[in-house]
Scaffold this motif. Sequence first.
Motif, short mmCIF file in Angstrom:
data_model
loop_
_atom_site.label_atom_id
_atom_site.label_comp_id
_atom_site.label_asym_id
_atom_site.label_seq_id
_atom_site.Cartn_x
_atom_site.Cartn_y
_atom_site.Cartn_z
N PRO A 115 -17.55 -18.08 3.29
CA PRO A 115 -16.85 -18.49 4.51
C PRO A 115 -17.83 -18.59 5.67
O PRO A 115 -18.82 -17.87 5.73
CB PRO A 115 -15.86 -17.34 4.75
CG PRO A 115 -15.71 -16.66 3.44
CD PRO A 115 -17.02 -16.84 2.72
N LEU A 116 -17.59 -19.49 6.58
CA LEU A 116 -18.39 -19.77 7.78
C LEU A 116 -19.69 -20.50 7.49
O LEU A 116 -20.01 -21.46 8.16
CB LEU A 116 -18.72 -18.50 8.57
CG LEU A 116 -17.57 -17.77 9.25
CD1 LEU A 116 -18.11 -16.56 10.00
CD2 LEU A 116 -16.85 -18.68 10.22
N VAL A 117 -20.48 -20.06 6.52
CA VAL A 117 -21.82 -20.63 6.34
C VAL A 117 -21.89 -21.74 5.30
O VAL A 117 -22.84 -22.50 5.28
CB VAL A 117 -22.86 -19.54 6.01
CG1 VAL A 117 -22.98 -18.56 7.14
CG2 VAL A 117 -22.56 -18.83 4.71
N GLY A 118 -20.93 -21.82 4.41
CA GLY A 118 -20.89 -22.90 3.44
C GLY A 118 -21.71 -22.63 2.19
O GLY A 118 -21.74 -21.51 1.68
N THR A 119 -22.40 -23.65 1.71
CA THR A 119 -23.13 -23.59 0.45
C THR A 119 -24.32 -22.65 0.52
O THR A 119 -25.10 -22.68 1.48
CB THR A 119 -23.63 -25.00 0.07
OG1 THR A 119 -22.50 -25.88 0.01
CG2 THR A 119 -24.34 -24.99 -1.27
N VAL A 120 -24.44 -21.80 -0.51
CA VAL A 120 -25.58 -20.89 -0.62
C VAL A 120 -26.16 -21.02 -2.02
O VAL A 120 -25.49 -21.48 -2.95
CB VAL A 120 -25.17 -19.42 -0.36
CG1 VAL A 120 -24.67 -19.24 1.06
CG2 VAL A 120 -24.15 -18.93 -1.36
N HIS A 121 -27.43 -20.64 -2.17
CA HIS A 121 -28.05 -20.63 -3.49
C HIS A 121 -28.93 -19.40 -3.62
O HIS A 121 -29.41 -18.85 -2.64
CB HIS A 121 -28.84 -21.92 -3.75
CG HIS A 121 -29.99 -22.12 -2.82
ND1 HIS A 121 -29.86 -22.74 -1.60
CD2 HIS A 121 -31.29 -21.76 -2.93
CE1 HIS A 121 -31.05 -22.75 -1.00
NE2 HIS A 121 -31.93 -22.16 -1.78
N ARG A 122 -29.13 -18.98 -4.84
CA ARG A 122 -29.95 -17.80 -5.11
C ARG A 122 -31.40 -18.11 -4.78
O ARG A 122 -31.92 -19.15 -5.14
CB ARG A 122 -29.80 -17.43 -6.59
CG ARG A 122 -30.31 -16.07 -6.94
CD ARG A 122 -29.35 -15.02 -6.36
NE ARG A 122 -29.88 -13.70 -6.53
CZ ARG A 122 -29.35 -12.77 -7.29
NH1 ARG A 122 -28.25 -13.03 -7.95
NH2 ARG A 122 -29.89 -11.60 -7.38
N ASP A 123 -32.05 -17.21 -4.05
CA ASP A 123 -33.45 -17.38 -3.65
C ASP A 123 -34.14 -16.04 -3.89
O ASP A 123 -34.20 -15.20 -3.00
CB ASP A 123 -33.52 -17.77 -2.17
CG ASP A 123 -34.93 -18.07 -1.70
OD1 ASP A 123 -35.83 -18.19 -2.54
OD2 ASP A 123 -35.13 -18.16 -0.47
N GLY A 124 -34.57 -15.80 -5.10
CA GLY A 124 -35.14 -14.51 -5.46
C GLY A 124 -34.05 -13.46 -5.52
O GLY A 124 -33.08 -13.61 -6.24
N VAL A 125 -34.18 -12.41 -4.71
CA VAL A 125 -33.18 -11.35 -4.71
C VAL A 125 -32.10 -11.58 -3.66
O VAL A 125 -31.16 -10.81 -3.56
CB VAL A 125 -33.83 -9.96 -4.48
CG1 VAL A 125 -34.76 -9.62 -5.62
CG2 VAL A 125 -34.56 -9.91 -3.15
N ALA A 126 -32.23 -12.63 -2.87
CA ALA A 126 -31.28 -12.92 -1.79
C ALA A 126 -30.54 -14.22 -2.08
O ALA A 126 -30.88 -14.96 -2.99
CB ALA A 126 -32.01 -13.03 -0.46
N TYR A 127 -29.54 -14.47 -1.25
CA TYR A 127 -28.88 -15.77 -1.23
C TYR A 127 -29.27 -16.46 0.06
O TYR A 127 -29.29 -15.85 1.12
CB TYR A 127 -27.35 -15.62 -1.29
CG TYR A 127 -26.85 -15.40 -2.69
CD1 TYR A 127 -26.47 -16.48 -3.47
CD2 TYR A 127 -26.76 -14.13 -3.23
CE1 TYR A 127 -26.00 -16.30 -4.77
CE2 TYR A 127 -26.30 -13.93 -4.52
CZ TYR A 127 -25.93 -15.02 -5.28
OH TYR A 127 -25.47 -14.83 -6.56
N ARG A 128 -29.63 -17.74 -0.04
CA ARG A 128 -30.05 -18.51 1.13
C ARG A 128 -29.01 -19.58 1.42
O ARG A 128 -28.55 -20.28 0.51
CB ARG A 128 -31.41 -19.17 0.89
CG ARG A 128 -31.89 -19.99 2.09
CD ARG A 128 -33.34 -20.40 1.98
NE ARG A 128 -34.22 -19.29 2.21
CZ ARG A 128 -34.57 -18.84 3.42
NH1 ARG A 128 -34.06 -19.40 4.50
NH2 ARG A 128 -35.43 -17.84 3.54
N VAL A 129 -28.67 -19.72 2.70
CA VAL A 129 -27.74 -20.76 3.14
C VAL A 129 -28.45 -22.10 3.05
O VAL A 129 -29.60 -22.23 3.50
CB VAL A 129 -27.24 -20.48 4.58
CG1 VAL A 129 -26.30 -21.57 5.03
CG2 VAL A 129 -26.58 -19.12 4.66
N ALA A 130 -27.80 -23.09 2.47
CA ALA A 130 -28.42 -24.39 2.23
C ALA A 130 -28.79 -25.13 3.51
O ALA A 130 -29.88 -25.71 3.59
CB ALA A 130 -27.50 -25.25 1.38
N ASP A 131 -27.92 -25.12 4.50
CA ASP A 131 -28.15 -25.88 5.74
C ASP A 131 -28.31 -24.94 6.92
O ASP A 131 -27.77 -23.83 6.90
CB ASP A 131 -26.98 -26.83 5.99
CG ASP A 131 -26.85 -27.88 4.90
OD1 ASP A 131 -27.87 -28.47 4.52
OD2 ASP A 131 -25.72 -28.08 4.42
#
Length: 80
Positions: A9-25
């Motif tokens: 919610p709020l941030v939209g699409t995310v993807h796995r980036d190592g041990v974290a999740y990164r917001v796409a945009d």
Amino acid sequence: MSKPISSLPLVGTVHRDGVAYRVADPVPIDVVSGLIRESWCSRLVVTDAKSGGASASEFTAMCVVDGEPFVLVGRIGGRR
């Protein structure tokens, strides 16, 4: 996490980036400030952009979804 997260919610699409999740945009600053009010998000840290455009402002948040903790990171910018 048992099931990978693809959207929040709020941030939209995310993807796995190592041990974290990164917001796409890039995320608008008003949305970033709203994250701390979300029940699934806490410990929001914002870093300033480096002079000369070497790096953009970013945020890091500690989050918990379905009982699983994770780190969420993203760039600040963009428009709603």
